[in-house]
Scaffold this active site. Structure first.
Site, short mmCIF file in Angstrom:
data_model
loop_
_atom_site.label_atom_id
_atom_site.label_comp_id
_atom_site.label_asym_id
_atom_site.label_seq_id
_atom_site.Cartn_x
_atom_site.Cartn_y
_atom_site.Cartn_z
CD GLU A 122 -2.90 1.28 2.25
OE1 GLU A 122 -3.84 2.07 2.32
OE2 GLU A 122 -2.47 0.84 3.22
CG HIS A 185 -3.90 6.12 -0.12
ND1 HIS A 185 -3.98 6.72 1.07
CD2 HIS A 185 -3.87 4.74 0.36
CE1 HIS A 185 -4.07 6.03 1.95
NE2 HIS A 185 -4.12 4.72 1.53
NE ARG A 217 -22.17 20.69 -11.77
CZ ARG A 217 -23.09 20.74 -10.99
NH1 ARG A 217 -24.55 20.66 -11.56
NH2 ARG A 217 -23.20 21.49 -10.16
CG ASP A 237 -14.49 0.67 10.65
OD1 ASP A 237 -15.21 1.06 9.76
OD2 ASP A 237 -13.45 0.89 11.12
CG HIS A 240 -12.58 3.52 7.70
ND1 HIS A 240 -12.18 2.94 9.12
CD2 HIS A 240 -11.27 3.95 7.56
CE1 HIS A 240 -11.02 3.21 9.38
NE2 HIS A 240 -10.46 3.85 8.41
CG ASP A 261 -6.79 0.12 6.57
OD1 ASP A 261 -5.74 -0.32 6.59
OD2 ASP A 261 -7.27 1.41 6.40
N GLY A 296 -6.38 3.60 9.83
CA GLY A 296 -6.67 2.32 9.98
C GLY A 296 -7.61 1.99 11.09
#
Length: 371
Positions: A122, A185, A217, A237, A240, A261, A296
């Protein structure tokens, strides 16, 4: 040693009320099909596969020096039978230390631990404007760096920002190397995300989090995922991502994969922990940086299963999101399902959804008790 489990068994075809026999692999399933489990019988399900886990039990994958063993043992106690050890954006030498440790664990599974299938890289190939809780060591991907890291441990998934110069070509190189490119990300627009999918990207990292959002848009990465994706990660969870957004993603994306995560704080009391080079705090059910940014989670897969059920999913649906779909995403055909010949990766839940047994490749794991 041959072991038998009795209960309502989830097979790829149907529920089977009967017994499952196994050694290190499943040898036989006997019984008769049923439409759904009864209210008073245990659920026998495929072991959970976590595509995105950073830590647990006070340890972080980036700590190296045996940390991945602690992580894999903690999550096995909560029903994870296999996982991808997930790194952080960091200087190259930090990632290399972590991958040396992971490579050892991949070659020989520690006793009492989940099977580490490889690495989810990641970063560091992210957009510095969408780092979330990652420190700013982001950089443009090169095949030279990837090749050096791949020599230390098998890299199975790479999260990257497709809008960085050269990353569309890098996605094609990953695909050709048998590594799954994953969008995350990232500040990519809708068109850039679609171009990445066309180039070979297959999934999205923790959908909705640390990516350009949906606007009618400017659909962004979220819009591209909802319109085009077959697979995406989601963190169930219920912190998030709002349950309503999870429901929307389930309607749009056929094979949504629940991930934890999880950080070092998983399985631990409130307090301060390490996440790569950063300090995070577990409190109020979540894990955050000092400025309040989610960093996380403390989620485990048994709780993810219960959270899906609390949203109205059936046990069959919840198990698919946590077992079969992640297995299919990685091409692991002998995991994520219960049928003769596959690895004996099995979890058993009581009628009130407590994890009461877990087996990793036939080894009985001492499961955590809900307090």
């Amino acid at each position: 040693m041959t072991t038998q489990i009795a209960g309502c068994i989830l097979t790829p075809e149907s529920w089977v009320r009967g017994t499952l026999t196994f050694t290190n692999r499943i040898t036989e399933i006997e019984g008769y099909p049923t439409t759904e489990p009864g209210e008073d019988e245990p659920l026998v399900l495929p072991g959970f596969i976590d595509l995105h886990v950073h830590g647990g039990g006070g340890a972080d994958v980036m700590d190296a020096d045996g940390a991945v063993d602690t992580v894999a043992r903690l999550h096995a106690r909560h029903g994870t039978t296999s996982c991808l050890a997930t790194t952080m954006t960091a200087p190259r030498e930090d990632i290399e230390r972590a991958l040396l440790d992971v490579g050892r664990a991949v070659r020989e599974r520690p006793a009492g631990a989940a099977r580490v299938l490889g690495v989810h890289l990641e970063g560091p190939f992210l957009n510095s404007t969408r780092l979330g809780a990652q420190p700013d060591f982001s950089r443009t991907a090169t095949l030279v760096e990837l090749t050096a890291l791949q020599a230390l441990a098998p890299i199975r998934v790479v999260t990257l920002a497709p809008e960085r110069v050269g990353h569309l070509d890098f996605i094609r190189q990953l695909k050709n190397a048998g590594i799954v490119p994953q969008i995350g990300h990232s500040e990519a627009c809708y068109e850039e995300a679609v171009a990445a999918l066309t180039a070979g990207a297959r999934g999205f990292t923790h959908l909705f989090n640390a990516m350009s959002p949906l606007h009618h848009r400017q659909p962004g990465i979220v819009g591209a995922a909802l319109a085009h994706a077959e697979y995406a990660e989601i963190i169930p969870d219920l912190l998030h991502v709002h349950p309503g957004a999870i429901r929307a993603a389930r309607r749009a994306i056929p094979k949504l994969c629940g991930v934890t995560d999880a950080t070092a704080a998983a399985g631990m009391p409130d307090g301060s922990y390490r996440l790569g080079r950063q300090t995070v705090t577990r409190c109020l059910g979540g894990v955050r940086l000092a400025d309040g940014t989610l960093a996380g989670s403390a989620l485990t897969m048994d709780q993810a299963f219960r959270n899906f059920i609390s949203m109205g999913l059936t046990p069959h649906e919840a198990a698919c999101h946590l077992s079969m779909y992640p297995a299919d995403y990685l091409g692991e055909r002998d995991r994520g399902r219960l049928q003769p010949g596959v690895h004996a990766d099995i979890v058993v839940f009581s009628p009130d959804l407590r994890l009461i047994q877990c087996f990793v490749e036939g080894e009985a794991i001492d499961v955590a008790q809900i307090e």
